[in-house]
Design an enzyme around this catalytic site. Structure first.
Site, short mmCIF file in Angstrom:
data_model
loop_
_atom_site.label_atom_id
_atom_site.label_comp_id
_atom_site.label_asym_id
_atom_site.label_seq_id
_atom_site.Cartn_x
_atom_site.Cartn_y
_atom_site.Cartn_z
CE LYS A 1 5.91 5.97 1.00
NZ LYS A 1 5.60 4.87 0.58
CB THR B 1 8.34 2.24 1.50
OG1 THR B 1 8.79 1.39 0.40
CG2 THR B 1 9.44 3.07 2.19
CG LEU C 1 -1.94 -1.26 1.20
CD1 LEU C 1 -2.46 -1.52 2.73
CD2 LEU C 1 -3.08 -0.92 0.18
N PRO C 2 0.16 2.31 -0.31
CG PRO C 2 -1.18 3.86 -1.55
CD PRO C 2 -1.14 2.65 -0.76
CE LYS D 1 12.38 1.37 -0.40
NZ LYS D 1 12.73 1.10 -1.92
P1 NAD Z 1 0.58 2.55 -6.12
O1 NAD Z 1 -0.26 3.86 -5.69
O2 NAD Z 1 0.64 2.04 -7.63
O3 NAD Z 1 -0.58 1.37 -5.54
C1 NAD Z 1 -1.20 1.32 -4.32
C2 NAD Z 1 -2.24 0.38 -4.20
O4 NAD Z 1 -3.01 0.36 -2.88
C3 NAD Z 1 -3.45 1.08 -5.40
O5 NAD Z 1 -3.77 0.05 -6.33
C4 NAD Z 1 -4.40 1.56 -4.47
O6 NAD Z 1 -5.84 1.38 -4.97
C5 NAD Z 1 -4.46 0.54 -3.20
N1 NAD Z 1 -4.90 1.05 -1.99
C6 NAD Z 1 -4.84 2.08 -1.14
N2 NAD Z 1 -5.58 2.27 -0.31
C7 NAD Z 1 -6.24 0.89 -0.10
C8 NAD Z 1 -7.09 0.51 0.86
N3 NAD Z 1 -7.57 1.05 1.92
N4 NAD Z 1 -7.54 -0.77 0.55
C9 NAD Z 1 -7.10 -1.25 -0.42
N5 NAD Z 1 -6.35 -1.10 -1.47
C10 NAD Z 1 -5.91 0.23 -1.25
O7 NAD Z 1 1.74 2.21 -5.22
P2 NAD Z 1 3.22 1.34 -5.72
O8 NAD Z 1 3.88 1.93 -6.65
O9 NAD Z 1 2.61 0.01 -6.07
O10 NAD Z 1 3.85 1.44 -4.21
C11 NAD Z 1 3.39 0.63 -3.05
C12 NAD Z 1 4.38 0.78 -2.13
O11 NAD Z 1 5.60 0.46 -2.43
C13 NAD Z 1 4.80 2.38 -1.66
O12 NAD Z 1 4.74 2.20 -0.12
C14 NAD Z 1 6.04 2.88 -2.51
O13 NAD Z 1 6.86 3.61 -1.61
C15 NAD Z 1 6.60 1.20 -2.29
N6 NAD Z 1 7.82 1.13 -3.55
C16 NAD Z 1 7.39 1.48 -4.65
C17 NAD Z 1 8.24 1.29 -5.67
C18 NAD Z 1 7.99 1.83 -7.32
O14 NAD Z 1 9.08 1.96 -7.97
N7 NAD Z 1 6.97 2.04 -7.33
C19 NAD Z 1 9.60 0.73 -5.31
C20 NAD Z 1 9.87 0.30 -4.03
C21 NAD Z 1 8.90 0.55 -3.14
#
Ligand code: NAD
Length: 296
Positions: A245, A95, A64-65, A170
């Site tokens: 972030k 994260t 999740l975000p 991280k």
């Molecule tokens: P994203 O925003 O693409 O996906 C998050 C998902 O969570 C979305 O589909 C959203 O609908 C869902 N969501 C939000 N609230 C919700 C709830 N209450 N119930 C159910 N679903 C819910 O984010 P992402 O890029 O997949 O990143 C996810 C995590 O991984 C973050 O913490 C980010 O910092 C970390 N991360 C991302 C990357 C990257 O390159 N994108 C790399 C390493 C770590």
């Protein structure tokens, strides 16, 4: 194994697909109906709530975000804790700040299960290829228990220590990465302005003491590395807003333990400014535009 996966975004969706490919049974939940439908198309079963998704699951994964979203997914009336079986581990790969991870671990332990912080590096490409690095904060026993599930999504599974240490690893790494990129941007821009060929400068740095990933793999100066985001308009790569972030998580965590992070605080403000200038969705190496304002 029966796995519940909650959070099918840019990272979660390809991770969930790799679990299906490895032969696991998957029940999924996301607020985004289109993301849910895509996974159902790939063989997963959609649930109507986190509680329904985890009913009968042997492992739960959340991606999740931010910590606030993890909090909602765990504690809501129809959240994970409303349906979780005793002894079923929750792996959170979001994260988030280490202090929140530790609080979630405590609340999960009170319900007879383990909460594992397992943030990742490797980005969306690593998620799709199944080559993520997982930084795991848990007891050694729980880390071994969840290792086979993580191995279906990643290449390196590193046990960092007790609860919260995965998130510590991280955010410390990304704090350094953010500072290093700003430093490389500053040095490359100065060299350019003083009149050296930027490819020559990069090749000197990359065989000298300034060498680092931000210089030799993701150099922010356009034209230095043909495959880097800087040579394709800063598209793809790791977004400025995601770096912002992580820098914010690191500086806030530092504040909580009264630890100075002077370089990190300055770099965080540089990414804030860069985001304000419209670079939020571009690779974080676009921070160099702040230094090359008169080149644009
Ligand atoms: P994203 O925003 O693409 O996906 C998050 C998902 O969570 C979305 O589909 C959203 O609908 C869902 N969501 C939000 N609230 C919700 C709830 N209450 N119930 C159910 N679903 C819910 O984010 P992402 O890029 O997949 O990143 C996810 C995590 O991984 C973050 O913490 C980010 O910092 C970390 N991360 C991302 C990357 C990257 O390159 N994108 C790399 C390493 C770590």
């Amino acid at each position: 194994m029966k796995i519940a996966f909650i959070g099918l975004g840019n990272m979660g969706s390809p991770m969930a697909r790799n679990l299906l490919k490895a032969g696991h049974g998957l029940t999924v939940f996301d607020l985004n109906k289109a993301a849910l439908a895509e996974l159902v198309g790939a063989g997963a079963v959609a649930a109507a709530s986190p509680a329904a998704a985890v009913a009968g699951a042997e492992t739960v994964i959340t991606m999740l975000p931010m910590a606030a979203h993890v909090n909602t997914v765990l504690f809501a009336e129809d959240g994970v804790f409303a349906g979780l079986g005793a002894g079923v581990p929750i792996i959170d790969s979001s994260t988030i700040d280490p202090q929140s991870a530790q609080a979630f671990a405590k609340a999960t332990a009170e319900r007879g299960s383990a909460f594992v912080d397992a943030p990742v590096s490797g980005g969306t490409a690593g998620a799709a290829a199944g080559t993520l690095t997982f930084m795991v904060g848990a007891t050694p026993e729980v880390c071994e228990q969840v290792r086979p599930v993580l191995e279906a999504m990643g290449k390196n599974i590193i046990h960092c220590g007790a609860s919260g240490t995965g998130q510590i690893a991280k955010i410390c790494n990304n704090l350094l990465l953010g500072i290093a990129m700003a430093g490389v941007a500053e040095a490359m821009s100065l060299g350019e302005k003083l009149g050296i060929d930027v490819k020559t400068l990069a090749s000197i740095i990359n065989t000298s003491t300034g060498r680092c990933w931000s210089a030799d793999t993701n150099n922010p100066m356009p034209g230095v590395l043909p495959g880097a985001p800087s040579s394709r308009g800063y598209t793809g790569g790791f977004g400025t807003d995601l770096m912002l972030k992580d820098m914010t998580l690191a500086t806030q965590a530092a504040h909580q333990v009264k630890q100075p992070v002077m370089m990190g605080a300055l770099a965080q403000q540089l990414y804030r400014l860069s985001s304000q200038h419209g670079e939020g969705a571009h690779d974080f190496s676009s921070i160099i535009k702040l230094y090359r304002a008169d080149e644009a």
